[in-house]
Write a protein that holds these residues in place. Sequence first.
Motif, short mmCIF file in Angstrom:
data_model
loop_
_atom_site.label_atom_id
_atom_site.label_comp_id
_atom_site.label_asym_id
_atom_site.label_seq_id
_atom_site.Cartn_x
_atom_site.Cartn_y
_atom_site.Cartn_z
N ALA A 129 0.29 12.39 1.69
CA ALA A 129 -1.07 12.02 1.27
C ALA A 129 -1.12 10.53 0.94
O ALA A 129 -2.05 9.82 1.33
CB ALA A 129 -1.47 12.86 0.06
N GLU A 132 -1.04 8.46 4.04
CA GLU A 132 -2.34 8.55 4.70
C GLU A 132 -3.34 7.60 4.05
O GLU A 132 -4.02 6.83 4.72
CB GLU A 132 -2.84 9.98 4.53
CG GLU A 132 -3.42 10.60 5.77
CD GLU A 132 -3.60 12.09 5.58
OE1 GLU A 132 -3.91 12.52 4.45
OE2 GLU A 132 -3.42 12.83 6.56
N ILE A 133 -3.36 7.64 2.71
CA ILE A 133 -4.31 6.80 1.98
C ILE A 133 -4.02 5.32 2.25
O ILE A 133 -4.92 4.53 2.54
CB ILE A 133 -4.23 7.11 0.47
CG1 ILE A 133 -4.87 8.48 0.21
CG2 ILE A 133 -4.95 6.04 -0.33
CD1 ILE A 133 -4.64 8.99 -1.19
N HIS A 136 -5.17 4.33 5.71
CA HIS A 136 -6.62 4.22 5.90
C HIS A 136 -7.22 3.10 5.08
O HIS A 136 -8.21 2.49 5.49
CB HIS A 136 -7.27 5.56 5.58
CG HIS A 136 -6.96 6.59 6.62
ND1 HIS A 136 -7.47 6.50 7.90
CD2 HIS A 136 -6.17 7.69 6.61
CE1 HIS A 136 -7.01 7.51 8.61
NE2 HIS A 136 -6.22 8.24 7.86
N ASP A 137 -6.62 2.84 3.92
CA ASP A 137 -7.11 1.71 3.13
C ASP A 137 -6.87 0.41 3.88
O ASP A 137 -7.73 -0.48 3.91
CB ASP A 137 -6.42 1.67 1.75
CG ASP A 137 -7.08 2.66 0.81
OD1 ASP A 137 -8.06 3.30 1.25
OD2 ASP A 137 -6.63 2.79 -0.34
N GLN A 139 -6.67 0.07 7.06
CA GLN A 139 -7.60 0.06 8.18
C GLN A 139 -9.00 -0.39 7.73
O GLN A 139 -9.64 -1.20 8.37
CB GLN A 139 -7.67 1.46 8.78
CG GLN A 139 -8.02 1.48 10.25
CD GLN A 139 -7.93 2.90 10.78
OE1 GLN A 139 -7.13 3.70 10.30
NE2 GLN A 139 -8.75 3.21 11.75
N SER A 140 -9.44 0.18 6.56
CA SER A 140 -10.75 -0.19 6.04
C SER A 140 -10.78 -1.68 5.72
O SER A 140 -11.76 -2.37 5.99
CB SER A 140 -11.06 0.59 4.77
OG SER A 140 -11.03 1.96 5.03
N GLN A 143 -11.22 -3.74 8.72
CA GLN A 143 -12.56 -3.71 9.30
C GLN A 143 -13.54 -4.58 8.52
O GLN A 143 -14.49 -5.10 9.07
CB GLN A 143 -13.07 -2.27 9.32
CG GLN A 143 -12.50 -1.47 10.48
CD GLN A 143 -12.58 0.01 10.22
OE1 GLN A 143 -12.91 0.43 9.12
NE2 GLN A 143 -12.26 0.79 11.21
N ARG B 171 0.77 20.58 6.69
CA ARG B 171 0.33 21.04 5.37
C ARG B 171 -0.58 22.26 5.46
O ARG B 171 -0.82 22.93 4.47
CB ARG B 171 -0.39 19.90 4.64
CG ARG B 171 0.56 18.90 4.05
CD ARG B 171 -0.16 17.70 3.51
NE ARG B 171 -0.63 16.83 4.58
CZ ARG B 171 -1.29 15.70 4.39
NH1 ARG B 171 -1.59 15.33 3.16
NH2 ARG B 171 -1.67 14.95 5.40
N SER B 378 -12.42 5.60 6.93
CA SER B 378 -12.05 4.42 7.72
C SER B 378 -12.15 4.72 9.21
O SER B 378 -12.45 3.84 10.01
CB SER B 378 -10.64 3.97 7.35
OG SER B 378 -9.73 5.00 7.65
#
Lengths: 144, 508
Positions: A129, A132-133, A136-137, A139-140, A143, B171, B378
């Motif tokens: 998790a 993943e965070i 994506h953070d 990636q954000s 952008q 998961r 995102s």
Amino acid sequence: MDLMTAEFILGHLNYWLFIVLMMTGLYIVIAKGNLVKKIVGLNIFQASVFMLYISVGKISGGTAPIFPLDMKIDPEVVYSNPLPHVLILTAIVVGIATTSLGLALIVRIREEFDTIEEDQIEEIEQEMALAEIARHDAQSAGQA
Amino acid sequence: MAGDALNHASMTLTEQLPILQVLVPFVAAPLIVFIGSRALAWPIAFASSVASFVIASLLLGQVINGDVISYHIGGWAPPLGIEYRVDATNAFVLLLISGISSVVLPFARASLSVELPPRKHTLFYALFTLCLTGLLGVVITGDAFNVFVFLEISSLSTYVLIAQGASRDKRALSSAYNYLIMGTIGATFFVIGIGFLYMTTGTLNMADLAVRLEGQGNNRTVQAAFAFIVVGIGLKAAIYPLHFWLPNAYTFAPSVVTAFLAATATKMAIYVLLRFMFTVFQPAFVDGGITLEVIILPFAIMAMFAASLSAIFQRDLKRMLAYSSVAQIGYMLLGITFLSETGLMATIVHLFNHGITKAALFMGVGCYVMQAGGGFYSQLSGAGKTMPWTSAAVVVAALSLVGIPGTAGFISKWLLIEAALDRGWWFVALLVVASSLLAVIYVWRLIEALYLGQPAEGATTQEVPLGMLVPLWIMAGACVYFGFDTDITLSASRSAAQGLLSGSVAVH
């Protein structure tokens, strides 16, 4: 209140056993981290309910609920109640299905996570998790 | 003569509708396995689902004015035999469940092609149909133990369906396992409750139970039975403190499964709760106790706020929607606590409206998973430009989730607030509005990502195939349609609420 007499305690023996088994099963499910042990606990928990049902079908002095072939039923004869037994037959089937599905899931979990200890699985999931965070953070941020 | 025979046949067929409702998908599921053909699996599943939808519509048409259909399985009269009992409440839920599955299945065809390896598709459709059987069976039966059997049929297939997400994320396995443990504890609690009721009354037929439980409000065994049943079903319904299995299960299951379960499984559990509270235990028993105001009301309100707050801080659209589902179940419980006709109407209407809304939203997630690779904000950045049709439908459904006027969600929240004010609980009405504002925040985060974010460099318009877009728009359209035309939902829920409050099943 003379509820706590020996007669009360012994007279409700099946219920006491039900409660002990039920609590043992629930405790194992909640307290144990090993997935197989949890399934064992679940089985004990379910077995306690089977016992509750089957024991309430018993009638003191009652015999097996099989009528004579000629159907001449002696009104003096007391029969036990067969319905709870039949219900529990269904519940046992359900219990077996649940157990086998649970064990099958454990096999797959072992293949994927390489462990069947709950805390280690949670650790791996936590890492996944967080990764993943972070991904994506980033990636954000890229952008924006 | 021929006309007579035909007439006779059609009449008996109409009489057999209640059993056919369950039997059609029940036969279809093993049929798919035995035929074993990947090409035929989907058509059989879809045909059985549409057939149950047609049957559910016919049944609802027969009972919407308050009639009750009683079907005796195998000709054995209740209370000894198993009875299927259709009234406005369960016909409405049957319509929701079979309708959702009929819309989700066409969506599944395209969506599964990216989310599940092809060799698993045949068995997937068999399990999906089996799950549908279980859900329909729980809702239609009038026998307390039969509820448990069907509950387990639907649950066992649900666990497997959720575990299918493992081909994308491992998961899914552990969340399916956790759900299995929680779900089995819940179902076993439910059986204990049924056992206590049987010990007290010697019957399992719901209508018969209702008659025999009258005036037993102070019987400890009956009270314990009530507690076990409410907690057991509460686990299945993901009532607030019992919801821990839900977010992971919904997040890691394949999108189709989530869309189907979010719209039907928890709704089925809420229906069972209503049925037991009002038909078996009767409103007088529920009213006399403290359960509603001291236990269910605070938990409902906590669900509305705590789960909505969690939803706001999620980065993944799918997980956000899962938390929002927990919050929405809070609204449904809130409707029950008012113990009034309007309150129950709000519960039943919200059950329906939230079902279609969540089905649309989770199907939207499925579209994003297909084209953007996932549901993280995102990844959704700028999807409003690259996937305009999908995103528009998602926004429509999201507005219905908030309860904007002109959408289905508005109708149920309006009823809920009206019921709160009728009861004189103006503070609760304010809380409903306040929690809706939280919904505005999490929906805004979604809209922000979709329309204000920039698509990745070089991204072109990439719509999902029509096979996914059409079901998505059917559901999004339903969100708007039921926001304007409230004739069906309100009249069905009104006769359902009246039936529940009068304890109508007791009247033979």
